[in-house]
Design an enzyme around this catalytic site. Structure first.
Site, PDB file in Angstrom:
ATOM      1  N   LYS A  10      -8.092  13.392  20.249  1.00  0.00           N
ATOM      2  CA  LYS A  10      -8.989  12.263  20.195  1.00  0.00           C
ATOM      3  C   LYS A  10      -8.858  11.778  18.733  1.00  0.00           C
ATOM      4  O   LYS A  10      -8.422  12.547  17.451  1.00  0.00           O
ATOM      5  CB  LYS A  10     -10.516  12.493  19.977  1.00  0.00           C
ATOM      6  CG  LYS A  10     -11.554  11.575  20.337  1.00  0.00           C
ATOM      7  CD  LYS A  10     -11.524  10.787  21.502  1.00  0.00           C
ATOM      8  CE  LYS A  10     -12.638  10.837  21.622  1.00  0.00           C
ATOM      9  NZ  LYS A  10     -12.710   9.889  23.131  1.00  0.00           N
ATOM     10  N   THR A  56     -11.745  15.230  25.457  1.00  0.00           N
ATOM     11  CA  THR A  56     -11.571  14.074  24.267  1.00  0.00           C
ATOM     12  C   THR A  56     -12.676  14.022  23.322  1.00  0.00           C
ATOM     13  O   THR A  56     -12.579  13.848  22.187  1.00  0.00           O
ATOM     14  CB  THR A  56     -10.016  13.095  24.464  1.00  0.00           C
ATOM     15  OG1 THR A  56     -10.986  12.070  24.744  1.00  0.00           O
ATOM     16  CG2 THR A  56      -8.857  13.460  24.074  1.00  0.00           C
ATOM     17  N   ASP A  57     -13.750  13.694  24.363  1.00  0.00           N
ATOM     18  CA  ASP A  57     -15.213  13.220  24.609  1.00  0.00           C
ATOM     19  C   ASP A  57     -15.975  14.816  23.869  1.00  0.00           C
ATOM     20  O   ASP A  57     -16.104  14.758  23.050  1.00  0.00           O
ATOM     21  CB  ASP A  57     -16.014  12.969  25.805  1.00  0.00           C
ATOM     22  CG  ASP A  57     -17.479  12.578  25.184  1.00  0.00           C
ATOM     23  OD1 ASP A  57     -17.108  11.103  24.126  1.00  0.00           O
ATOM     24  OD2 ASP A  57     -17.987  12.696  24.846  1.00  0.00           O
ATOM     25  N   PHE A 183      15.249  -4.261 -14.047  1.00  0.00           N
ATOM     26  CA  PHE A 183      15.684  -4.063 -12.913  1.00  0.00           C
ATOM     27  C   PHE A 183      17.829  -4.356 -12.979  1.00  0.00           C
ATOM     28  O   PHE A 183      17.849  -5.554 -13.069  1.00  0.00           O
ATOM     29  CB  PHE A 183      15.873  -3.968 -11.492  1.00  0.00           C
ATOM     30  CG  PHE A 183      15.958  -4.011 -10.199  1.00  0.00           C
ATOM     31  CD1 PHE A 183      16.375  -2.249 -10.207  1.00  0.00           C
ATOM     32  CD2 PHE A 183      16.595  -4.463  -9.284  1.00  0.00           C
ATOM     33  CE1 PHE A 183      17.584  -2.021  -9.239  1.00  0.00           C
ATOM     34  CE2 PHE A 183      17.257  -4.193  -8.550  1.00  0.00           C
ATOM     35  CZ  PHE A 183      18.036  -2.874  -8.165  1.00  0.00           C
ATOM     36  N   ARG A 200      10.188  -7.576 -16.000  1.00  0.00           N
ATOM     37  CA  ARG A 200       9.188  -7.945 -14.681  1.00  0.00           C
ATOM     38  C   ARG A 200       7.970  -7.481 -14.499  1.00  0.00           C
ATOM     39  O   ARG A 200       7.660  -6.197 -15.124  1.00  0.00           O
ATOM     40  CB  ARG A 200      10.340  -7.769 -13.047  1.00  0.00           C
ATOM     41  CG  ARG A 200      10.194  -6.357 -13.635  1.00  0.00           C
ATOM     42  CD  ARG A 200      11.492  -6.069 -12.302  1.00  0.00           C
ATOM     43  NE  ARG A 200      11.643  -5.422 -11.461  1.00  0.00           N
ATOM     44  CZ  ARG A 200      12.049  -4.204 -10.791  1.00  0.00           C
ATOM     45  NH1 ARG A 200      12.349  -5.590  -9.813  1.00  0.00           N
ATOM     46  NH2 ARG A 200      12.332  -2.886 -10.668  1.00  0.00           N
ATOM     47  N   VAL A 256      12.525   1.287  -9.691  1.00  0.00           N
ATOM     48  CA  VAL A 256      11.527   1.581  -8.955  1.00  0.00           C
ATOM     49  C   VAL A 256      11.514   3.291  -8.408  1.00  0.00           C
ATOM     50  O   VAL A 256      10.959   4.224  -9.100  1.00  0.00           O
ATOM     51  CB  VAL A 256      11.175   1.364  -7.297  1.00  0.00           C
ATOM     52  CG1 VAL A 256       9.457   1.821  -6.923  1.00  0.00           C
ATOM     53  CG2 VAL A 256      10.129  -0.586  -7.971  1.00  0.00           C
ATOM     54  N   ASN A 283       8.327  -2.426  -2.683  1.00  0.00           N
ATOM     55  CA  ASN A 283       8.087  -2.933  -4.027  1.00  0.00           C
ATOM     56  C   ASN A 283       7.595  -4.173  -3.271  1.00  0.00           C
ATOM     57  O   ASN A 283       8.364  -6.047  -3.367  1.00  0.00           O
ATOM     58  CB  ASN A 283       9.435  -3.337  -4.254  1.00  0.00           C
ATOM     59  CG  ASN A 283       9.530  -3.935  -5.734  1.00  0.00           C
ATOM     60  OD1 ASN A 283       8.487  -4.317  -6.371  1.00  0.00           O
ATOM     61  ND2 ASN A 283      11.080  -4.104  -6.012  1.00  0.00           N
ATOM     62  N   HIS A 285       6.760  -7.727  -4.536  1.00  0.00           N
ATOM     63  CA  HIS A 285       7.552  -9.166  -5.728  1.00  0.00           C
ATOM     64  C   HIS A 285       6.847 -10.047  -5.780  1.00  0.00           C
ATOM     65  O   HIS A 285       6.172 -10.467  -4.827  1.00  0.00           O
ATOM     66  CB  HIS A 285       8.672  -9.202  -4.704  1.00  0.00           C
ATOM     67  CG  HIS A 285       9.439  -8.275  -3.979  1.00  0.00           C
ATOM     68  ND1 HIS A 285      10.415  -7.710  -5.443  1.00  0.00           N
ATOM     69  CD2 HIS A 285      10.025  -8.502  -3.046  1.00  0.00           C
ATOM     70  CE1 HIS A 285      11.239  -7.188  -4.078  1.00  0.00           C
ATOM     71  NE2 HIS A 285      10.947  -7.268  -3.224  1.00  0.00           N
TER      72      HIS A 285
END
Length: 323
Positions: A10, A56-57, A183, A200, A256, A283, A285
């Site tokens: 489920k 599943t119930d 970077f 940045r 990063v 990342n 931007h």
């Protein structure tokens, strides 16, 4: 041809639990849960034999039953383990259960830090200048969630012992720093248009997971509390969030990738039972808006202060740090 693998269950079961404590203090937990099971269920696929199928119930109803009765409902990891252990204990033909649980982050509303005007009069709700958490009022900031994946399986020939693998983590923790990220020095060739920058904006939505060693519940269900004593899930979750936020904010990031590795190293060093840490950091931007057509310089990093957020395409950085 034969059936190679089979699993069912489920998905997207949502449940909210209020735990009422002393003095009117409430604790809350809101979950979205997926439960999948394996076992002697092949004939339901190959022979249309539903006698081996736990509906599943019914699995959904068991989740709600345990949300009401489980002493572990406020712990994401222990509640997930309890669901899996309950299913394997109740249905002998099931041998494995896989529980994925996401918990929404409700935090207490802080009240009483200021005076509030009511009916033309000033009412001070609390003399504490820092305020305090309200007993039963909560808030959510963004879509951040705690995540847990549990695999639980029978061992020792089905005599009651269970093996448990637990993965904790979080997803969609949105963070941004407006400085302290560079970077440069990356490959430059015919296809390179990205300029190098020494400062940045760095923004990402943190998805991270951390794994624990396999744990054996020697007596099955009655041993669930012992795994918290051994692995301290609550401490792990708090450390993961605190370390991620602290290093994101304070690490002078060359990329990063470099910041990600520092985060993973720190969490493993701080929690002795965590085996590995994985991060997924898209990342996000923020591109300086070119205003040269207005005679305004806004593209050089030392003067750029108006940016255009861009959701796609985005960088995607992933890694696992292991002990």
């Amino acid at each position: 041809m034969s059936l190679a693998t089979a699993r069912y269950g489920k998905d997207l079961v949502r449940v909210f639990r209020v735990v009422r404590g002393d003095s009117g203090v409430h604790q809350v937990a809101e979950y979205e849960i997926r439960v999948m099971v394996e076992g002697d269920i092949a004939t339901s696929f190959t022979e249309a034999d539903n006698s081996v199928v736990v509906a599943t119930d019914s699995i959904k109803n068991i989740i709600y039953y345990l949300a009401k009765t489980s002493p572990h409902v406020l712990s994401s990891e222990l509640f997930a383990i309890h669901i899996g252990a309950f299913l394997l204990d109740k249905y002998p033909h099931l041998t494995k259960a896989f529980i994925t649980l996401q918990r929404l982050r409700w935090t207490r509303i802080v009240v009483g830090s200021h005076a509030i005007a009511q009916d033309g009069k000033t009412m001070v709700t609390n003399s504490n200048p820092n305020g305090e958490g309200h007993k039963f009022s909560f808030k959510r900031d963004g879509e951040e969630r705690d995540v847990v994946d549990v695999e639980i399986r029978k061992c020792d020939g089905g005599k009651g012992a269970l093996e448990v693998d637990v993965v904790g983590g979080m997803k969609d923790l949105l963070v941004l720093k407006s400085s302290g990220s560079a970077f440069n020095g990356f490959v430059r060739d015919t296809f390179t248009t990205l300029p190098e920058v020494n400062d940045r904006i760095f923004s990402t939505a943190v998805d991270m997971t951390y794994t624990f060693p396999t744990y054996t519940l020697k007596n099955g269900l009655p041993d669930i509390s012992g795994i918290e004593s051994a692995y301290r899930f609550a401490k792990a979750g708090q450390l993961a969030r605190d370390i991620t936020l602290d290093l994101f904010a304070t690490h002078n990031s060359a990329s990063v990738q470099a910041t990600l590795f520092k985060m993973g190293q720190a969490l493993i060093a701080e929690h002795e039972h965590i085996s590995s840490v994985s991060y997924v950091l898209p990342n996000k931007h923020y591109i300086p808006v070119d205003m040269k057509y207005l005679g305004i310089e806004n593209t050089k990093e030392e003067v750029a202060d108006v940016f255009m957020p861009v959701s796609a395409p985005s960088g995607r950085i992933t890694a696992t740090v292991a002990r």
